[in-house]
Design an enzyme around this catalytic site. Sequence first.
Site, short mmCIF file in Angstrom:
data_model
loop_
_atom_site.label_atom_id
_atom_site.label_comp_id
_atom_site.label_asym_id
_atom_site.label_seq_id
_atom_site.Cartn_x
_atom_site.Cartn_y
_atom_site.Cartn_z
N HIS A 1 -2.51 -44.17 -88.06
CA HIS A 1 -1.28 -44.99 -88.16
C HIS A 1 -0.10 -44.13 -88.60
O HIS A 1 0.02 -43.78 -89.77
CB HIS A 1 -1.50 -46.14 -89.15
CG HIS A 1 -0.39 -47.14 -89.16
ND1 HIS A 1 -0.58 -48.48 -88.91
CD2 HIS A 1 0.93 -47.01 -89.40
CE1 HIS A 1 0.57 -49.12 -89.00
NE2 HIS A 1 1.52 -48.25 -89.31
N HIS B 1 4.29 -43.51 -87.65
CA HIS B 1 5.49 -43.85 -86.86
C HIS B 1 6.17 -42.54 -86.48
O HIS B 1 6.98 -42.00 -87.25
CB HIS B 1 6.44 -44.73 -87.68
CG HIS B 1 5.88 -46.06 -88.04
ND1 HIS B 1 6.29 -47.23 -87.43
CD2 HIS B 1 4.92 -46.43 -88.92
CE1 HIS B 1 5.61 -48.26 -87.94
NE2 HIS B 1 4.77 -47.78 -88.85
N GLN C 1 9.41 -53.75 -84.09
CA GLN C 1 9.80 -53.66 -85.50
C GLN C 1 10.66 -54.84 -85.96
O GLN C 1 10.55 -55.29 -87.09
CB GLN C 1 10.57 -52.35 -85.75
CG GLN C 1 11.15 -52.18 -87.15
CD GLN C 1 10.10 -51.97 -88.22
OE1 GLN C 1 9.62 -50.86 -88.42
NE2 GLN C 1 9.72 -53.05 -88.92
N HIS D 1 0.96 -54.75 -87.42
CA HIS D 1 1.42 -54.68 -88.81
C HIS D 1 1.25 -56.09 -89.37
O HIS D 1 1.95 -57.01 -88.94
CB HIS D 1 2.89 -54.28 -88.89
CG HIS D 1 3.12 -52.81 -88.75
ND1 HIS D 1 2.85 -52.12 -87.60
CD2 HIS D 1 3.63 -51.89 -89.64
CE1 HIS D 1 3.15 -50.84 -87.79
NE2 HIS D 1 3.63 -50.67 -89.00
N GLU E 1 2.24 -57.14 -94.42
CA GLU E 1 2.69 -56.01 -95.23
C GLU E 1 3.79 -56.50 -96.17
O GLU E 1 4.98 -56.26 -95.99
CB GLU E 1 3.24 -54.87 -94.34
CG GLU E 1 3.47 -53.59 -95.15
CD GLU E 1 4.20 -52.49 -94.37
OE1 GLU E 1 4.73 -52.77 -93.27
OE2 GLU E 1 4.25 -51.36 -94.89
N ASP F 1 1.30 -43.33 -92.11
CA ASP F 1 2.40 -44.25 -91.82
C ASP F 1 3.70 -43.48 -91.56
O ASP F 1 4.32 -43.65 -90.52
CB ASP F 1 2.58 -45.25 -92.97
CG ASP F 1 3.16 -46.58 -92.53
OD1 ASP F 1 3.21 -46.85 -91.32
OD2 ASP F 1 3.55 -47.37 -93.41
#
Length: 414
Positions: free
Chosen positions: A58, A60, A153, A211, A214, A310
């Site tokens: 994971h 980005h 997102q 996601h 979170e 992440d």
Amino acid sequence: MVNNNLILRNCRMINGEMVDLAIENGLITAIAPNFPRLAVPELDIKGKLVSPPFVESHIHLDSALTAGEPRFNESGTLFEGIQIWGERKQTLSLDDVKIRALKTLQMLAAQGVLFVRTQGDVSEPSLTALQALLEVREEVKDWMKVQVVAFPQDGIYGGRENDLLLEKAVAMGADAVGGIPHYEMTRELGVRSVERIFELAQKYDKLIDIHCDEIDDEQSRFLEVVAAAAVQTGWGAKVTASHTTAFGSYNNAYAYKLMGLLSRSHINFIANPLINITLQGRTDTYPKRRGITRVKELWQQGLNVSLGQDCIQDPWYSLGTGNMLDVAFMAIHVCQMTGMAEIDACYDMVTVRGAKTLQVEAEYGLAVGKPASLIVLDAESRYDAIRRRPTVLYVISRGKLLAQTEPPVTKWQP
Ligand code: 17E
Ligand code: FE2
């Protein structure tokens, strides 16, 4: 046909066995003690730890290496991070994303990562981030396996076009459908977003990586929606719930019920301890929550958990070096997985368990017939590797020596 052959001598395997390992044409062709000498190049591993490569399940990559652009995250929250990224992504170009993504992948590979699942934001109309990551996936494919998640997102229902953008991204060739139900405007839209994700995954035959929850809100319960959909669609292990930090705040009676459903669902989990220990708990005074999912309990239940970074230097996290042992090290602390079996499990969460999350087990692992992708650590065991986080001496990708790093040497001058 012998030009790609190599024998690794004196390899210390994860289970402690000392063996030699033969590589022919990119594949592992033998693992056994004391091979006879052959007319093949050899590399003496000198009893160092030979491990399957790290898996970064994971990250980005589209936002990597942008910390401070246009400003640093002062509150330290997920929400300010999304806001800053919202500004930065107005100025994305293909080259901008590709250069940073490639640099980050090289940083990872040099430290033994050969399998990566990246999130790619698909909530800007040009889909520049996603297009760039698809191109990078192609450009690195000879030495690294990259999966791209189409990640909305700003929410699938956060803007009128977002749903269409997500589908377009999936049709363009993303490997997995993503989502962010806890960030949708209402709980109902969150549930609808999960339904939409499963619909798209089935229509295009894709993996799912959401996601999920979170947030520290103990009322954020989209994990049960995801798990139920995984059961109902039969998508099972093709589904991953990332972050799930609210699970750390659920009451134990609900957590107990949920655990049963999760076991039935066979979904994977990804925790990102470096980031979530800093992003979560920001609205708490004291006692302050750790903001991480129940890694230990999920593992004890026999569910698959892997760990990711992440972020590396982005609006959510200004630190990060690409070292997966740092991630496992943080998990051990935050999740209190300090027992010997627990430490080994945390190592597995950045290696073999990550491969399971990515569903790449067929091409992963140290066994005859598999691609010769492996790393050599300047360590004796998983425990030793986690404790010292030593240099990854060799990175071999499909039989080819991709990177070599000398360990640091201290010179005493009394
Ligand atoms: N976006 C998000 O929703 N959550 C995160 N942890 C990051 C980006 C890094
Ligand atoms: Fe993330």
